[in-house]
Design an enzyme around this catalytic site. Structure first.
Site, mmCIF file in Angstrom:
data_model
loop_
_atom_site.group_PDB
_atom_site.id
_atom_site.type_symbol
_atom_site.label_atom_id
_atom_site.label_comp_id
_atom_site.label_asym_id
_atom_site.label_seq_id
_atom_site.Cartn_x
_atom_site.Cartn_y
_atom_site.Cartn_z
ATOM 1 N N LYS A 253 0.833 -1.205 0.000
ATOM 2 C CA LYS A 253 0.000 0.000 0.000
ATOM 3 C C LYS A 253 0.876 1.267 0.000
ATOM 4 O O LYS A 253 2.087 1.197 0.239
ATOM 5 C CB LYS A 253 -0.910 -0.039 1.236
ATOM 6 C CG LYS A 253 -1.870 -1.242 1.238
ATOM 7 C CD LYS A 253 -2.805 -1.191 2.439
ATOM 8 C CE LYS A 253 -3.744 -2.388 2.449
ATOM 9 N NZ LYS A 253 -4.755 -2.292 3.517
ATOM 10 N N TYR B 48 -12.262 -2.000 -3.529
ATOM 11 C CA TYR B 48 -12.768 -2.295 -2.184
ATOM 12 C C TYR B 48 -14.306 -2.244 -2.117
ATOM 13 O O TYR B 48 -14.859 -1.979 -1.051
ATOM 14 C CB TYR B 48 -12.167 -1.323 -1.176
ATOM 15 C CG TYR B 48 -10.771 -1.686 -0.714
ATOM 16 C CD1 TYR B 48 -10.522 -2.875 -0.018
ATOM 17 C CD2 TYR B 48 -9.690 -0.842 -0.938
ATOM 18 C CE1 TYR B 48 -9.248 -3.200 0.423
ATOM 19 C CE2 TYR B 48 -8.403 -1.162 -0.498
ATOM 20 C CZ TYR B 48 -8.198 -2.349 0.186
ATOM 21 O OH TYR B 48 -6.937 -2.675 0.632
ATOM 22 N N ASN C 47 -1.790 -0.373 7.097
ATOM 23 C CA ASN C 47 -1.259 -1.682 7.501
ATOM 24 C C ASN C 47 -0.368 -2.326 6.418
ATOM 25 O O ASN C 47 -0.264 -3.534 6.324
ATOM 26 C CB ASN C 47 -2.401 -2.600 7.942
ATOM 27 C CG ASN C 47 -3.405 -2.877 6.836
ATOM 28 O OD1 ASN C 47 -3.278 -2.347 5.734
ATOM 29 N ND2 ASN C 47 -4.387 -3.714 7.111
ATOM 30 N N HIS D 138 -1.917 -5.594 1.494
ATOM 31 C CA HIS D 138 -3.223 -6.241 1.315
ATOM 32 C C HIS D 138 -2.972 -7.604 0.691
ATOM 33 O O HIS D 138 -2.056 -7.751 -0.121
ATOM 34 C CB HIS D 138 -4.119 -5.418 0.379
ATOM 35 C CG HIS D 138 -5.328 -6.178 -0.070
ATOM 36 N ND1 HIS D 138 -6.469 -6.257 0.696
ATOM 37 C CD2 HIS D 138 -5.542 -6.947 -1.176
ATOM 38 C CE1 HIS D 138 -7.346 -7.038 0.064
ATOM 39 N NE2 HIS D 138 -6.813 -7.460 -1.068
ATOM 40 N N GLU E 152 -9.603 -9.897 -7.742
ATOM 41 C CA GLU E 152 -8.568 -8.882 -7.471
ATOM 42 C C GLU E 152 -7.414 -8.965 -8.478
ATOM 43 O O GLU E 152 -6.877 -7.938 -8.904
ATOM 44 C CB GLU E 152 -8.067 -9.034 -6.032
ATOM 45 C CG GLU E 152 -9.157 -8.668 -5.019
ATOM 46 C CD GLU E 152 -8.725 -8.791 -3.573
ATOM 47 O OE1 GLU E 152 -7.581 -9.253 -3.307
ATOM 48 O OE2 GLU E 152 -9.521 -8.417 -2.699
HETATM 49 P P1 CMP Z 1 -7.159 -4.823 3.845
HETATM 50 O O1 CMP Z 1 -6.678 -6.176 4.164
HETATM 51 O O2 CMP Z 1 -6.609 -4.159 2.631
HETATM 52 O O3 CMP Z 1 -8.759 -4.845 3.729
HETATM 53 C C1 CMP Z 1 -9.572 -3.724 4.000
HETATM 54 C C2 CMP Z 1 -8.814 -2.589 4.592
HETATM 55 O O4 CMP Z 1 -9.577 -1.616 5.262
HETATM 56 C C3 CMP Z 1 -7.873 -3.111 5.676
HETATM 57 O O5 CMP Z 1 -6.832 -3.855 5.101
HETATM 58 C C4 CMP Z 1 -7.448 -1.804 6.336
HETATM 59 O O6 CMP Z 1 -6.426 -1.142 5.614
HETATM 60 C C5 CMP Z 1 -8.721 -0.963 6.207
HETATM 61 N N1 CMP Z 1 -9.431 -0.769 7.467
HETATM 62 C C6 CMP Z 1 -9.555 0.410 8.103
HETATM 63 N N2 CMP Z 1 -10.279 0.284 9.216
HETATM 64 C C7 CMP Z 1 -10.632 -1.007 9.319
HETATM 65 C C8 CMP Z 1 -11.391 -1.742 10.270
HETATM 66 N N3 CMP Z 1 -11.936 -1.177 11.352
HETATM 67 N N4 CMP Z 1 -11.540 -3.069 10.066
HETATM 68 C C9 CMP Z 1 -10.999 -3.652 8.951
HETATM 69 N N5 CMP Z 1 -10.281 -2.981 8.023
HETATM 70 C C10 CMP Z 1 -10.089 -1.675 8.195
#
Ligand code: CMP
Length: 138
Positions: A9, A49, A112, A115, A126
């Site tokens: 990311k 998303y 984070n 993904h 995806e």
């Molecule tokens: P990802 O695995 O890319 O899938 C959805 C993304 O939403 C997640 O990682 C985070 O970057 C983001 N996100 C932000 N807030 C939340 C939350 N409360 N729970 C889950 N995903 C979140």
């Protein structure tokens, strides 16, 4: 043999963690069979998303995902969907296991670093979102 989509990311790219993430894939016998750098538009991030459209974090997440370049990859290997998720660690880095990418580098639940697809059906969607068949060196 299974395939999955991985994204480094914008926080991971901005903090110069591309090599670190790729090193972990290669050290764990995960093969990169396609890779490119993309700077998503808001619309592209929203499409990617779309399953999270109703979630309260949707707008912030899609703003973040188009805030800078990201690296998208197709990973290949046996059971690679689960193995990639093990290497990434839990979405919430505070709950992620020691030694995982998110535990080591994430700064918030949103920022984070990586993904990874969570199931074969999502992986197919995806991968197709970013790559056509000619771009995958399977
Ligand atoms: P990802 O695995 O890319 O899938 C959805 C993304 O939403 C997640 O990682 C985070 O970057 C983001 N996100 C932000 N807030 C939340 C939350 N409360 N729970 C889950 N995903 C979140």
């Amino acid at each position: 043999m299974e395939q999955t989509l991985s994204i480094i990311k914008p926080d991971g790219v901005g903090r110069a963690l591309i090599g670190e993430v790729i090193k972990r894939f290669e050290a764990n016998d995960i093969k990169i069979v396609a890779m490119k750098m993309v700077h998503m538009s808001k619309q592209q991030a929203e499409g990617f998303y779309a399953v999270h459209r109703e979630r309260p974090f949707f707008n912030s997440l899609t703003d973040f995902m188009c805030s800078g370049p990201a690296v998208v990859m197709v990973l290949e290997g046996e059971n690679v969907i689960a193995r990639n998720r093990d290497l990434m660690g839990a979405t919430n880095y505070e709950e992620a296991a020691a030694g995982t990418i998110r535990k080591d580098f994430a700064t918030s639940i949103e920022r984070n670093i990586v993904h990874g697809s969570d199931a074969p059906e999502t992986a197919a969607f995806e991968i197709g979102y970013f790559f056509n068949a000619f771009e995958i060196m399977s």
